[in-house]
Design an enzyme around this catalytic site. Structure first.
Site, mmCIF file in Angstrom:
data_model
loop_
_atom_site.group_PDB
_atom_site.id
_atom_site.type_symbol
_atom_site.label_atom_id
_atom_site.label_comp_id
_atom_site.label_asym_id
_atom_site.label_seq_id
_atom_site.Cartn_x
_atom_site.Cartn_y
_atom_site.Cartn_z
ATOM 1 N N ASN A 1 -2.137 0.487 6.673
ATOM 2 C CA ASN A 1 -1.643 -0.775 7.232
ATOM 3 C C ASN A 1 -0.780 -1.606 6.273
ATOM 4 O O ASN A 1 -0.730 -2.817 6.365
ATOM 5 C CB ASN A 1 -2.799 -1.581 7.826
ATOM 6 C CG ASN A 1 -3.845 -1.947 6.791
ATOM 7 O OD1 ASN A 1 -3.681 -1.652 5.619
ATOM 8 N ND2 ASN A 1 -4.891 -2.608 7.236
ATOM 9 N N LYS B 1 0.815 -1.219 0.000
ATOM 10 C CA LYS B 1 0.000 0.000 0.000
ATOM 11 C C LYS B 1 0.851 1.274 0.000
ATOM 12 O O LYS B 1 2.052 1.227 0.305
ATOM 13 C CB LYS B 1 -0.941 -0.046 1.212
ATOM 14 C CG LYS B 1 -1.973 -1.177 1.145
ATOM 15 C CD LYS B 1 -2.991 -1.058 2.291
ATOM 16 C CE LYS B 1 -4.049 -2.137 2.219
ATOM 17 N NZ LYS B 1 -5.070 -1.996 3.297
ATOM 18 N N THR C 1 -5.700 -6.656 10.812
ATOM 19 C CA THR C 1 -5.965 -5.400 10.096
ATOM 20 C C THR C 1 -5.433 -4.200 10.878
ATOM 21 O O THR C 1 -4.823 -3.296 10.310
ATOM 22 C CB THR C 1 -7.488 -5.234 9.881
ATOM 23 O OG1 THR C 1 -7.992 -6.436 9.287
ATOM 24 C CG2 THR C 1 -7.793 -4.066 8.966
ATOM 25 N N HIS D 1 -2.187 -5.364 1.553
ATOM 26 C CA HIS D 1 -3.495 -6.000 1.340
ATOM 27 C C HIS D 1 -3.270 -7.454 0.940
ATOM 28 O O HIS D 1 -2.300 -7.765 0.255
ATOM 29 C CB HIS D 1 -4.253 -5.294 0.203
ATOM 30 C CG HIS D 1 -5.382 -6.117 -0.341
ATOM 31 N ND1 HIS D 1 -6.603 -6.165 0.259
ATOM 32 C CD2 HIS D 1 -5.435 -6.957 -1.407
ATOM 33 C CE1 HIS D 1 -7.382 -7.007 -0.434
ATOM 34 N NE2 HIS D 1 -6.700 -7.491 -1.443
ATOM 35 N N GLU E 1 -9.712 -9.886 -7.753
ATOM 36 C CA GLU E 1 -8.648 -8.898 -7.537
ATOM 37 C C GLU E 1 -7.493 -9.062 -8.525
ATOM 38 O O GLU E 1 -6.938 -8.075 -9.015
ATOM 39 C CB GLU E 1 -8.167 -8.985 -6.085
ATOM 40 C CG GLU E 1 -9.259 -8.523 -5.120
ATOM 41 C CD GLU E 1 -8.932 -8.720 -3.658
ATOM 42 O OE1 GLU E 1 -9.745 -8.279 -2.812
ATOM 43 O OE2 GLU E 1 -7.884 -9.314 -3.330
ATOM 44 N N TYR F 1 -12.384 -1.819 -4.115
ATOM 45 C CA TYR F 1 -12.917 -2.022 -2.757
ATOM 46 C C TYR F 1 -14.445 -1.903 -2.703
ATOM 47 O O TYR F 1 -14.982 -1.578 -1.650
ATOM 48 C CB TYR F 1 -12.296 -1.011 -1.795
ATOM 49 C CG TYR F 1 -10.938 -1.398 -1.243
ATOM 50 C CD1 TYR F 1 -10.781 -2.551 -0.459
ATOM 51 C CD2 TYR F 1 -9.809 -0.613 -1.468
ATOM 52 C CE1 TYR F 1 -9.549 -2.895 0.075
ATOM 53 C CE2 TYR F 1 -8.567 -0.965 -0.935
ATOM 54 C CZ TYR F 1 -8.442 -2.112 -0.159
ATOM 55 O OH TYR F 1 -7.229 -2.453 0.382
#
Ligand code: ATP
Ligand code: MG
Length: 138
Positions: free
Chosen positions: A113, A10, A92, A116, A127, A50
Site C-alpha cells: 500500500n 514502501k 490502509t 507508511h 519510528e 513492526y
C-alpha cells in the site's frame, strides 16, 4: 503547532518508480522534508519496526514485503503532521481510500500500500529513532 512524523515510501512504490510523485504530493500538502534516505532493510529489521503487529496474521507477509526492496524512510514536519499525513495517505486498504489520497493513486492492495505514516506521537518518536540518528535530524 509544528509537529514531526515518520513516513516510509514502501518497496512497491519504489519498484514502480512512484517515489518522486509521492514526494511531490507530500511537499504540495505543505510538509517539510526534515530527513530522507534510501535503504534496504533485513527481515529482522522489519520485524523490529513492526513489532506491535507481531501477533497479527499478516506479520510474516508484512515483514517479508518490507524487506523485499529499497525503501525511503523520512521525517516530515508541519502543523498537525501526524494526522494530516494519515489523511493524505488514505485508508490502509486502497480499495477504501478516498479520491486524491496517495494510496488511492499509488497502492495496489492492503499489503502493498505504497506508504507508511506514524499513527501517534509516541509511535512517531519510536519510528524516527529506529531509522535516524540525532545528527541526521537538524
Ligand atoms: P502503516 O502502519 O503502514 O502506516 P496503517 O497504519 O494504515 O499502515 P496498520 O494496521 O498499522 O495500517 O498495518 C500496518 C501495515 O500492515 C499496513 O500498512 C499493511 O501494509 C499491512 N497490513 C495491514 N492489514 C493487512 C492485511 N489484512 N493483510 C496484509 N497486510 C496488511
Ligand atoms: Mg500503522
Amino acid at each position: 503547532m509544528s509537529q514531526r512524523t515518520f513516513s516510509i515510501i514502501k518497496p512497491d512504490a519504489v519498484k514502480k518508480g512512484h517515489a518522486g510523485a509521492i514526494l511531490a504530493e507530500i511537499e504540495k500538502a505543505g510538509f517539510k522534508i526534515v530527513s530522507i534516505k534510501k535503504v534496504s532493510i533485513s527481515k529482522a529489521q522489519a520485524e523490529g519496526f513492526y513489532y506491535v503487529h507481531k501477533e497479527r496474521p499478516f506479520f510474516g507477509e508484512l515483514t517479508e514485503f518490507m524487506s523485499s526492496g529499497p525503501i525511503f524512510p523520512m521525517v516530515l514536519e508541519k502543523d498537525n503532521a501526524i494526522a494530516d499525513l494519515r489523511k493524505l495517505m488514505g485508508a490502509t486498504n486502497p480499495a477504501q481510500a478516498e479520491e486524491g489520497t496517495i494510496r488511492k493513486k499509488f497502492a495496489a492492495s492492503i499489503g502493498e500500500n505504497a506508504i507508511h505514516g506514524s499513527d501517534a506521537e509516541e509511535t512517531a518518536a519510536f519510528e524516527i529513532g529506529y531509522f535516524f540518528a540525532g545528527y541526521e535530524l537538524k
